[in-house]
Design a protein around this motif. Structure first.
Motif, mmCIF file in Angstrom:
data_model
loop_
_atom_site.group_PDB
_atom_site.id
_atom_site.type_symbol
_atom_site.label_atom_id
_atom_site.label_comp_id
_atom_site.label_asym_id
_atom_site.label_seq_id
_atom_site.Cartn_x
_atom_site.Cartn_y
_atom_site.Cartn_z
ATOM 1 N N PRO A 242 -23.659 -46.709 7.997
ATOM 2 C CA PRO A 242 -22.724 -47.929 7.386
ATOM 3 C C PRO A 242 -21.322 -47.456 7.693
ATOM 4 O O PRO A 242 -21.090 -46.430 8.010
ATOM 5 C CB PRO A 242 -23.099 -47.626 5.842
ATOM 6 N N THR B 97 -26.669 -50.240 13.044
ATOM 7 C CA THR B 97 -26.638 -50.105 11.622
ATOM 8 C C THR B 97 -25.093 -50.516 11.055
ATOM 9 O O THR B 97 -24.885 -51.040 10.321
ATOM 10 C CB THR B 97 -27.084 -48.664 10.994
ATOM 11 N N ASP C 279 -24.072 -53.595 8.619
ATOM 12 C CA ASP C 279 -23.529 -53.142 7.648
ATOM 13 C C ASP C 279 -22.086 -53.966 7.411
ATOM 14 O O ASP C 279 -22.100 -54.410 6.320
ATOM 15 C CB ASP C 279 -23.317 -51.919 7.351
ATOM 16 N N ALA D 22 -22.817 -57.603 6.781
ATOM 17 C CA ALA D 22 -23.557 -57.878 5.448
ATOM 18 C C ALA D 22 -22.509 -57.680 4.266
ATOM 19 O O ALA D 22 -22.369 -58.453 3.533
ATOM 20 C CB ALA D 22 -24.856 -56.887 5.082
ATOM 21 N N GLY D 23 -21.827 -56.729 4.468
ATOM 22 C CA GLY D 23 -20.458 -56.452 3.439
ATOM 23 C C GLY D 23 -19.514 -57.780 3.558
ATOM 24 O O GLY D 23 -19.159 -57.944 2.493
ATOM 25 N N ASP E 242 -17.918 -54.189 16.073
ATOM 26 C CA ASP E 242 -17.357 -52.909 15.793
ATOM 27 C C ASP E 242 -16.316 -52.590 16.559
ATOM 28 O O ASP E 242 -15.256 -51.873 15.971
ATOM 29 C CB ASP E 242 -18.526 -51.840 15.817
#
Length: 714
Positions: free
Chosen positions: A573, A616, A620, A623-624, A682
């Protein structure tokens, strides 16, 4: 004019010539008491009387330019043609033109910033009105200059000067392939034309290599490389916050004006902004600075109108001014390169302070630049094969669609192949010569090993408890190296580690402030049709300007991002400090996105770029953001072809677009909700993944696409 047309060197009254030379020197420096040192006269005599080739390896500030300007005045008075000076930097050219005019020598330059003057300069050369012509090494292989101007220069030149001659050698710390073209010019010169090569940064290996290229009869003059005005020191501090705070607290104490060197363009901007906020009169300077602005900044520094320029090595070789200090925030990758930079200080002054503030991330930056070394054999042979198969000139942009190399690295490789005779630069690009060429893997490996040894030596410099100037001189094989008595280890310089709480607090706040603009791509790469893609011209359906938490090279969040993306760091995460930084970026960038429900029109949905290496982390992050903004995750820019590995094509734009087009496709969970799409990834390196994902979203009905990433590489 041949050597026979000039007086026989055996019949020259050398004492009279020396007296004449010293009159020219006094005009050059503007002092009636100026006199040539013995080693300066030895070099001038070799050039202007004996018509020899000479290599002068002398410290910065020794007076190498006086040698070639005085020799020029002597030769021109005896009917010789103009002097041609091959000079690597515009700042150096401007200094030299001004110096020559003081001595009554008419100097002109041909470079990329004065295209409008070229025709007049060529005419003045042809009419004999030019005493000195300064050209960049890149100009030597410009097709029109090489084919039309260079032959005339070779036929009329009275003296050839190669300044910063260590650039000729691929063993040198600043090798430039264009400098190797000088070998052709040397071969085309008439018999008896003197040649001078000068440098302040050549060890024995580089000296031997350059002298060998000049010819067997070359006179080599090496002097002491001590810089008696410099006081060297190292300040080790545990964090970027304390390094910035030290600079803010102690900059005003440094004598006169000077240079704060940084390893990256981003650092120059970040540090200059911080120092200005602390009341210091400084400006950022790099290769990305507009040429007109660069000239104005150089003049401001030389005149003492600014305390410092916060600069990359673009403000380097040959910049001539009376500077009281040099501070390096981050260590260069070799002691020789470091000696070159600190040599900007201490000219025309009795004392100058030199401070190095090393950082752990320096080695990451060294590794990045080392990755740009000469390409693997298969990529070189592929390039040669493409040119041979085409049988016509190809531009670098078109070659990019065939070879997975970035523009800069591809051009550098082609220049080496040009010097080796395997390709030739012509109007329209590059063409194959058909000459056989072999990959000298052993030599490239030895050069790479030499670079690794230089990096290790730089770390030794930081750690040494011996004399720092002696250490640098030994790296340059100076036989007279001895303790200087002036550096921090010799006791001649005291540098405190103390910093004020206020400076640390402000530096911490500055570095903790996240948010870097991510500019959208504007144009499709050239030649995509060669890869079967019908994309060209302006991008009309791409992303808006986006945001990143920080650059990978930044001093603040960049450190956490380098650790996150370092090889071996497990997927997981988003770390909590970076979560907080993302929220802060959103608050500054999209004030309506407050976490209590997105304001209408601020963000309608989230879409993320699927990752093979950090699935991931990206999921993450998406989703956050969905929870924080209270909007749905509407889909993903999905991995659909696992046979295309991550990073494929990253070296150049055309290859990258083609690879991403095969690797990804847009997968939505239904119709896109109204409102802008927050496109999440990312890290962005080239920007093409965001561009293609945004294009797909726009075609799926998104009115606006807003990219948000943790890190950007630029």
């Amino acid at each position: 004019m041949t050597a026979a047309d000039l007086e026989d060197a055996t019949d020259v009254d050398r004492a009279a010539v020396r007296a004449e030379a010293e009159r020219h020197l006094r005009a050059l420096v503007g002092r009636d008491d100026a006199a040539l040192r013995e080693d300066q006269w030895t070099a001038i005599e070799a050039l202007a009387v004996d018509r020899r080739r000479a290599l002068v390896v002398q410290r910065t500030g020794w007076g190498k330019s006086a040698v070639y300007f005085v020799a020029t005045a002597l030769l021109r008075a005896r009917g010789a043609g103009p002097t041609v000076i091959v000079s690597p930097l515009l700042a150096l050219m401007r200094n030299q033109v001004e110096a020559a005019e003081r001595a009554g020598i008419h100097a002109v330059t041909i470079n990329s910033t004065n295209l409008e003057d070229w025709e007049r300069v060529h005419a003045d050369i042809a009419e004999g009105r030019v005493d000195v012509l300064l050209v960049s090494p890149e100009r030597l292989n410009n097709p029109s200059f090489r084919d039309e101007v260079l032959p005339r220069l070779a036929a009329t030149t009275g003296l050839l000067v190669v300044d910063e001659a260590h650039c000729i050698s691929d063993w040198g710390h600043d090798f430039r392939p264009d400098y190797r073209r000088i070998r052709t010019l040397l071969g085309d010169l008439r018999a008896g034309v003197p040649v001078l090569a000068t440098t302040a940064t050549a060890n024995e290996r580089v000296t031997h290599d350059v002298a060998e290229q000049l010819g067997a009869d070359t006179l080599t003059l090496r002097g002491s490389l001590d810089r008696e005005s410099l006081r060297l020191g190292v300040v080790r501090l545990p964090s970027p916050q304390r390094r910035l705070a030290w600079l803010a607290d102690h900059l005003a104490e440094q004598p006169g004006s000077g240079i704060v060197y940084c390893l990256t363009v981003a650092a120059t901007q970040e540090i200059a902004d911080f120092l200005r906020s602390r009341g210091h009169d400084v400006a950022a300077y790099s290769g990305q600075t507009d040429p007109t602005e660069r000239q104005a900044l150089e003049a401001d520094l030389a005149a003492g109108r600014v305390k410092a320029l916060v600069a990359t090595s673009a403000l380097g070789m040959g910049f001539d001014a009376t500077l009281g200090f040099v501070v390096n925030v981050g260590a260069p990758s070799s002691p020789v390169a470091y000696y070159q930079q600190v040599g900007r200080a201490g000219r025309g002054t009795d004392e100058a302070t030199v401070v190095l503030l090393p950082a752990p991330e320096d080695r990451d930056i060294w590794a990045y630049f080392a990755s740009l070394a000469f390409p693997r054999e298969e990529l070189v042979q592929q390039t040669l094969q493409v040119l041979a198969d085409e049988g016509r000139p190809l531009s670098t942009a078109v070659l990019e669609t065939h070879v997975e190399l970035g523009r800069t690295r591809l051009e550098t490789m082609l220049k080496v192949l040009d010097v080796d005779g395997a390709v030739r630069r012509v109007r329209g690009g590059w063409e194959s010569t058909g000459q056989p060429w072999s990959y000298d893997a052993e030599r490239y490996a030895r050069v790479a090993e030499a670079r690794e040894r230089e990096q290790a030596a730089m770390l030794d410099y930081l750690a040494t408890d011996g004399c720092r100037m002696e250490f640098l001189r030994r790296q340059l094989d100076d036989p007279e190296a001895a303790p200087c008595g002036r550096c921090d280890n010799c006791g001649g310089l005291s540098l405190g580690l103390e910093v004020s709480d206020a400076a640390v607090e402000e530096a911490s706040a500055r570095l903790a402030r996240p948010g870097v603009a991510v500019a959208p791509r504007k144009m499709w790469p050239t030649g995509l049709a060669n890869l079967g893609l019908d994309l060209k011209g302006k991008i009309t359906d791409g992303a808006d300007e986006g945001r990143a938490v920080a650059r990978m090279t930044d001093l603040g969040h960049g450190q956490a991002l380098r650790e996150l993306f370092r090889d071996g760091t497990p997927d997981g995460p988003v770390p909590v400090p970076l979560v907080r930084a993302v929220v802060e970026v959103l608050g500054d960038w999209l004030p309506g996105a407050t976490g209590t429900g997105a304001v209408a029109g601020s963000v309608g949905s989230v879409v993320h770029v699927e990752s093979a290496t950090r699935p991931t982390l990206v999921a993450d992050l998406a989703a956050g953001l969905s929870r924080y903004l209270q909007v749905p995750v509407a889909g993903r820019w999905a991995l659909v072809d696992a046979s295309v590995p991550p990073g494929r094509g990253a070296a150049n734009s055309a290859q990258r677009v083609a690879a991403l087009g095969r690797r990804h496709d847009l997968v939505l969970d239904g119709d896109l909700p109204p409102g802008p799409v927050l496109l999440v990834d990312d890290r962005t390196v080239t920007g093409w993944s965001l561009t293609l994902a945004a294009r797909a979203l726009r075609r799926a009905g998104a009115a606006q696409v807003l990219p948000l990433v943790l890190a950007t590489d630029s």
